[in-house]
Design a protein around this motif. Structure first.
Motif, short mmCIF file in Angstrom:
data_model
loop_
_atom_site.label_atom_id
_atom_site.label_comp_id
_atom_site.label_asym_id
_atom_site.label_seq_id
_atom_site.Cartn_x
_atom_site.Cartn_y
_atom_site.Cartn_z
N PRO A 32 -53.71 80.92 -23.43
CA PRO A 32 -53.79 81.82 -24.60
C PRO A 32 -55.15 82.43 -24.83
O PRO A 32 -55.30 83.31 -25.65
N GLU A 33 -56.13 82.00 -24.09
CA GLU A 33 -57.46 82.54 -24.37
C GLU A 33 -57.57 84.03 -24.05
O GLU A 33 -58.36 84.73 -24.64
N ALA A 34 -56.80 84.45 -23.13
CA ALA A 34 -56.81 85.86 -22.73
C ALA A 34 -58.18 86.35 -22.32
O ALA A 34 -58.54 87.50 -22.47
N VAL A 35 -58.97 85.44 -21.85
CA VAL A 35 -60.27 85.82 -21.30
C VAL A 35 -60.04 86.26 -19.87
O VAL A 35 -59.22 85.66 -19.17
N PRO A 36 -60.71 87.29 -19.43
CA PRO A 36 -60.48 87.69 -18.04
C PRO A 36 -60.81 86.53 -17.09
O PRO A 36 -61.94 86.10 -16.98
N ILE A 37 -59.76 86.08 -16.47
CA ILE A 37 -59.90 84.89 -15.63
C ILE A 37 -60.31 85.35 -14.24
O ILE A 37 -59.69 86.25 -13.67
N PRO A 38 -61.34 84.79 -13.70
CA PRO A 38 -61.73 85.16 -12.33
C PRO A 38 -60.59 84.91 -11.38
O PRO A 38 -59.84 83.96 -11.52
N ALA A 39 -60.51 85.80 -10.41
CA ALA A 39 -59.31 85.87 -9.57
C ALA A 39 -58.91 84.56 -8.92
O ALA A 39 -57.77 84.15 -9.01
N PRO A 40 -59.79 83.88 -8.29
CA PRO A 40 -59.35 82.69 -7.54
C PRO A 40 -58.68 81.68 -8.45
O PRO A 40 -57.67 81.11 -8.10
N ASP A 41 -59.22 81.50 -9.66
CA ASP A 41 -58.61 80.49 -10.54
C ASP A 41 -57.20 80.90 -10.89
O ASP A 41 -56.30 80.09 -10.91
N THR A 82 -48.46 91.35 -8.29
CA THR A 82 -48.64 90.67 -9.57
C THR A 82 -49.16 91.66 -10.59
O THR A 82 -49.88 92.59 -10.26
N PHE A 83 -48.77 91.43 -11.80
CA PHE A 83 -49.31 92.25 -12.88
C PHE A 83 -49.18 91.47 -14.16
O PHE A 83 -48.54 90.42 -14.21
N GLU A 84 -49.80 92.04 -15.19
CA GLU A 84 -49.71 91.41 -16.48
C GLU A 84 -49.05 92.36 -17.46
O GLU A 84 -49.18 93.57 -17.32
N ILE A 85 -48.39 91.76 -18.40
CA ILE A 85 -47.86 92.57 -19.49
C ILE A 85 -48.65 92.22 -20.73
O ILE A 85 -48.69 91.05 -21.14
N LEU A 86 -49.28 93.23 -21.33
CA LEU A 86 -50.09 92.99 -22.50
C LEU A 86 -49.21 92.87 -23.74
O LEU A 86 -48.01 93.12 -23.70
N ASP A 94 -42.53 86.06 -31.41
CA ASP A 94 -42.87 84.65 -31.54
C ASP A 94 -43.43 84.07 -30.25
O ASP A 94 -43.54 82.86 -30.10
N TYR A 95 -43.81 84.93 -29.34
CA TYR A 95 -44.48 84.45 -28.15
C TYR A 95 -45.96 84.36 -28.46
O TYR A 95 -46.57 85.33 -28.91
N ALA A 96 -46.54 83.21 -28.22
CA ALA A 96 -47.87 82.93 -28.74
C ALA A 96 -48.97 83.70 -28.04
O ALA A 96 -49.91 84.16 -28.67
N ALA A 97 -48.91 83.80 -26.75
CA ALA A 97 -50.03 84.36 -26.00
C ALA A 97 -50.12 85.86 -26.14
O ALA A 97 -49.19 86.51 -26.62
N ASN A 98 -51.23 86.41 -25.71
CA ASN A 98 -51.45 87.85 -25.81
C ASN A 98 -50.98 88.61 -24.60
O ASN A 98 -50.96 89.82 -24.60
N LYS A 99 -50.65 87.92 -23.55
CA LYS A 99 -50.12 88.62 -22.40
C LYS A 99 -49.34 87.62 -21.58
O LYS A 99 -49.40 86.41 -21.80
N VAL A 100 -48.59 88.15 -20.66
CA VAL A 100 -47.84 87.28 -19.76
C VAL A 100 -48.01 87.84 -18.36
O VAL A 100 -48.05 89.05 -18.17
#
Lengths: 244, 448, 263
Positions: free
Chosen positions: C101-110, C204-208, C247-253
């Motif tokens: 849920p942090e929605a911090v840009p996660i470095p790619a490898p992680d 892969t992609f994200e949905i904001l 009601d989905y907690a996170a900011n993206k999936v």
């Protein structure tokens, strides 16, 4: 012999009688009776107005004649000569009374003048102008989807120029029209092109541009509503409208 | 003979098969994809809402609500509505009464069910509505909404519109529904051509202007507060602005000449229109206040009917008769990059889709004396110049306008005998008549 | 009766006509077949008709802004995007839930590592038989229920959603929206028409939160550049899938897609 003699005799007798009678009549001097001492003559008066019905603003002539009068007055004018005429311009219907006084009495005469409303003056002139315009100025017709001047349109416009230059005070509007087919908006523009095409030719031929106003009605004001080529052609035109 | 016949049959069968598998059967899919109509439709069931009170007004309001909700969902274009004859007898009024199996199995075979209840208490009507995913027993609830308004049929209709909008928004992939949008059009039913307004489904038709002259080409502003149109009220074809809030004309300069077909830029700051103030109808831009008049085209011939690209606000489509019969062109908003899109016939009235991909316009492919051709609505993909004919029922179809969701097109058609306003999905299906009385033309769909 | 007589007469000559008939039929066949092959190969008509084929990106969308080209296979990614054994299932899921849920840009490898563990911990078995008895990358299995797989005219695909594998089961309807939109928007005409089938491509992609797809990347190329790009473009063509469920907690999936292409 006897008949003839009788005839002659009859004739002679008759002739004599006739002659005598005539002569007698002629020769009858009537000695008039001695007139009584004449009374002073009564004045006579007459007055007429010509014409006796006028429109407001017009004049009429009063003519009067009197005799044996020493003092002659007309109401509204005053003392006048014994006989004469005068021009008057009454604003309302008036009865002019002439009074002639003389040694023999007085005499009155009247003349009535009726004043009517003037008919609206300028209209008479304008209707004529508009009629003239309608009779002499012809519309220009166009082909479908075109604002180019066909030969017949060109001719009509040139003929119009003749008339319009003789009446330099006439102002008018050129309306552009289209037939019912096609879209409202495009027809507004096309109608405008048609009106302007006609205007340009007129201006080119010497009609001053500030006499001409243009407006496009597209297909909003058709001249007929049937759905056939005759009606469509009727509607595809630059229409001249006289402007007062 | 029989050998011949048999081999012929075989060959034909093969050819047919060949044809079927190599030629495009799904030629209209690019329309459905591009407009958001979707190639696949969700099977949605919408049973009548239940009455939650015994108040006498409930029946009437419930009927209005149910009819409106069904019609909104049916017209959305993205649902395959399950026919009510397939519904199970027990209609749920709240989640407790909902039996997922009964709905997800045949005969209904639905994927989604919208249900709820409506009750009247005192002066207000309150509605509870749910949208359930019946194929997901673990967590079926997608939406749960509650509404309360004053108890009038108008409000019942309004609540139905709102609930339908929610469903459409969620299941349609984030494109807002159009149930509360308006259509502005010209009607002559009072004797004069005035601007009228109606709901997107034809309800609540009302007259807006009363200028007692000729009004043409109404266009509502993006913020929905002003109308721009052509009016002859002052003796000339002038462009006028009318305020819907103040109910009167606003000050706007008169440009002279014939001023036609206004179009609002998507940000509402400028109007594009056609003016013949310089003797020839050209496309101009002007600020909303009437200042900064700028000419964009400069070619002899009628240029009219501009329309903005709503996505970018940087391009205009318009109609020009510079080559003879009117054709559709596009150009940048500064007049550069002129491109012709149609190759002949009589093409007019372009309208740009909200996503910037498509134009709908009216086209007479064969025009001229002796050429009968009907005038039909066409859709064109601007990038590929590919087009498809949307109306085929004859008559004259003109003045198409896109809905804000990009899935519907409203247009005028005289196929019923007189000019009336019709609506359809952007792929040409479900064409319905919206108006009946008088002559009704030139519809314009609001921006939201 | 005369007709019969003719037939009898003809019976004597049926060989030659039959030969001609066969010859002409074959010639006709061949012509049609050949034409169909050439025609099919050449035309992109059903898919919008704009491209002249040949992998050239000739169709331009009026509406699209600059299209970010997908990142090419950076060496770091390649290391992970192979079909070698995935990590074992021992990594606990709870770890990801905290950090997600942090929605911090996660470095790619992680992100890769997390995704891999997620997919391997997904419950459903993969729709296709796993290669060599391991769970290859991306084959962790599609979303539960009928939503996870799709077919789009010769291509099939599948998804998996992040969020601990929970998203798919809780928000099946949203997955359905995503599935429908992607399968519709994947226009085949952008693929080189000479290609008849290709290896699976993983995207892969994200949905904001507002439903916009972001960060579209090719995780594993199919080997056919035009196929990769067409898959990426399918996603870029989409403005929004609709806002994420309330009601989905996170900011993206994050979503994983694979496409199989068979012409």
């Amino acid at each position: 012999m006897k008949h003839r003699i009788n005839w002659i005799t009859l004739i002679a007798v008759l002739a004599t009688v006739m002659l005598v009678g005539v002569g007698g009549c002629k020769k009858k001097p009537t000695a008039p009776p001695p007139p009584p001492p004449p009374p002073p003559p009564a004045p006579t008066a007459s007055i007429t107005a010509n014409p006796n019905s006028i429109e407001r603003g017009q004049s009429t002539t009063l003519s009067w004649r009197t005799e044996n009068a020493t003092e002659i007055t007309i109401d509204g004018i005053g003392n006048v000569e014994a006989s004469g005429s005068r021009s008057v311009t009454p604003t309302e219907s008036t009865t002019y009374r002439l009074l002639a006084k003389g040694a023999g009495g007085q005499q009155e005469a009247t003349a009535r003048v009726t004043v009517t409303e003037a008919p609206p003056p300028p209209a008479a002139t304008q209707a004529t102008d508009e009629e003239l315009f309608a009779q002499n100025v012809k519309d220009a017709f166009f082909d479908f989807d075109s604002y180019a001047l066909r030969p017949d349109a060109d001719q009509a416009l040139r003929a119009n120029v003749q008339f319009l230059s003789q009446h330099p005070n006439m102002r008018f509007t050129l309306e552009g029209h289209c037939d019912e087919r096609g879209s409202t908006e495009y027809n507004l523009a096309l109608g405008d092109n048609r009106a302007n095409a006609a205007k340009q030719l007129l201006v080119q031929l010497g009609i001053s541009a500030d006499r001409i106003r243009t407006i496009s009605y597209g297909k909003e004001k058709p001249f007929c509503t049937e759905s056939n080529e005759q009606c469509w052609q009727q509607n595809r035109r630059a229409h001249f409208v006289f402007q007062r | 003979m029989t050998n011949h016949a048999a081999s012929l049959v075989r060959v034909t069968a093969f050819l047919v098969a060949l044809v079927l598998f190599t030629t495009p059967i799904f030629s209209q899919d690019w329309i459905r994809t591009g407009t958001g109509l979707g190639v696949e439709r969700v099977r949605l069931a919408a049973p009548d809402f239940k009455a939650a009170s015994s108040d006498s007004r409930t029946g009437e309001l419930l009927k209005v609500f149910n009819d409106t909700l069904w019609s909104d969902l049916d017209n959305a274009g993205i649902f395959d509505m399950v026919s009510k004859s397939f519904y199970p007898l027990a209609v749920p009024g709240n989640p407790q009464e909902m039996k997922l199996d009964a709905w997800s199995n045949p005969p209904p075979n639905a994927s989604m069910v919208a249900f709820g209840n409506l009750g009247v208490a005192g002066d207000s009507v309150s509605v509870q509505g749910w949208l359930f995913d019946v194929k997901n027993p673990a967590s079926p609830q997608v939406l749960g909404k509650q509404y309360r308004e004053a108890a009038t049929p108008q409000n019942a209709r309004l609540i139905a519109h709102r609930f339908a909008n929610e469903i459409i928004f969620r299941l349609g992939g984030g494109i807002a529904g159009i149930t509360e949008s308006k259509i502005y059009f010209i009607s002559s039913r009072t004797g004069n051509k005035e601007v009228w307004e109606m709901d997107y489904d034809g309800a609540n038709q009302r007259r807006v202007t009363n200028l007692r002259s000729i009004a043409l080409s109404p266009r509502i502003s993006p913020d929905g507060t002003r109308l721009a149109f052509t009016s002859y009220a002052r003796g000339n074809a002038d462009l006028v602005l009318y305020s819907l809030e103040l109910d009167r004309l606003l000050t706007f300069p008169r440009f002279g000449g014939t001023n036609a077909s206004p179009a609002w830029s998507p940000d509402g700051s400028r109007l594009a229109f056609s003016s013949s103030r310089n003797g020839d109808p050209e496309i101009y831009l002007v600020d909303v206040l009437g200042t900064n008049l700028k000419r964009l085209t400069a070619y002899q011939g009628p240029d009219v009917s501009p329309g903005w690209n709503p996505k970018t606000g940087a391009q205009l489509a318009f109609v020009s008769g510079r080559t003879g019969l009117p054709q559709i062109y596009i150009m940048d908003a500064d007049g550069a990059n002129l491109q012709r899109l149609t190759d002949g016939g009589y093409a007019v009235s372009p309208s740009w889709s909200p996503n910037g991909q498509f134009l709908v316009f009216s086209w007479m492919r064969s025009y001229g004396p002796g050429a009968p051709g009907a005038q039909d609505i066409y859709i064109m993909d601007i990038a590929s110049r590919q087009w498809v004919q949307l109306t085929h029922d004859g008559g004259r179809n003109d003045s198409p306008s896109w809905s804000p969701d990009g899935r519907h097109v409203v247009f005028q058609s005289n196929r019923s005998g007189s000019d009336q306003i019709w609506t359809m999905l952007a792929d040409g299906t479900r064409q319905r008549q919206l108006t009946n009385s008088g002559r009704n033309t030139q519809p314009n769909w609001s921006f939201k | 009766m005369a007709a019969r007589a003719e037939i009898f007469l003809e019976a004597e000559n049926w060989r030659q006509p039959l030969l001609w008939s066969t010859l002409l039929h074959t010639a006709f066949f061949g012509a049609v077949l050949g034409y169909a092959l050439i025609y099919e190969g050449r035309s992109g008509e059903p898919w919008g008709g704009g491209g002249e084929g040949g992998g050239a990106m000739s169709a331009t969308l009026v509406s699209s802004a600059s299209i970010p080209l997908p990142g090419s296979e950076v060496p770091t990614k390649n290391v992970l995007a192979t079909e070698s054994k995935g990590l074992s299932q021992s990594l606990p899921r709870a770890q990801e839930k905290e950090t997600e849920p942090e929605a911090v840009p996660i470095p790619a490898p992680d992100a890769k590592i997390k995704r891999e563990t997620r997919t391997t911990s997904a419950r459903k078995p993969p729709p296709e038989p796993p290669v060599e008895n391991v769970v290859p990358f991306g084959q962790g299995g599609p979303v539960t229920g009928p939503y996870g797989v799709f077919n789009a005219r010769g291509a099939s695909g599948g998804f998996s959603f992040g969020g601990g594998g929970d998203f798919g089961s809780r928000y099946g309807w949203y997955v359905d929206v995503v599935r429908r939109k992607v399968s519709e928007n994947w226009l085949k005409y952008e693929i080189d028409p000479n290609i008849s089938s290709a290896r699976r491509v993983y995207i892969t992609f994200e949905i904001l939160r507002n439903g916009q797809p972001a960060n579209v990347q090719v995780e594993q190329s199919s080997g056919v550049p035009s196929l990769d790009v067409s898959a990426v473009r399918a996603l870029q063509r989409i403005d929004t899938f609709g806002p994420l469920p309330n009601d989905y907690a996170a900011n993206k999936v994050s979503v994983e897609f694979w496409f199989d292409y068979r012409r």
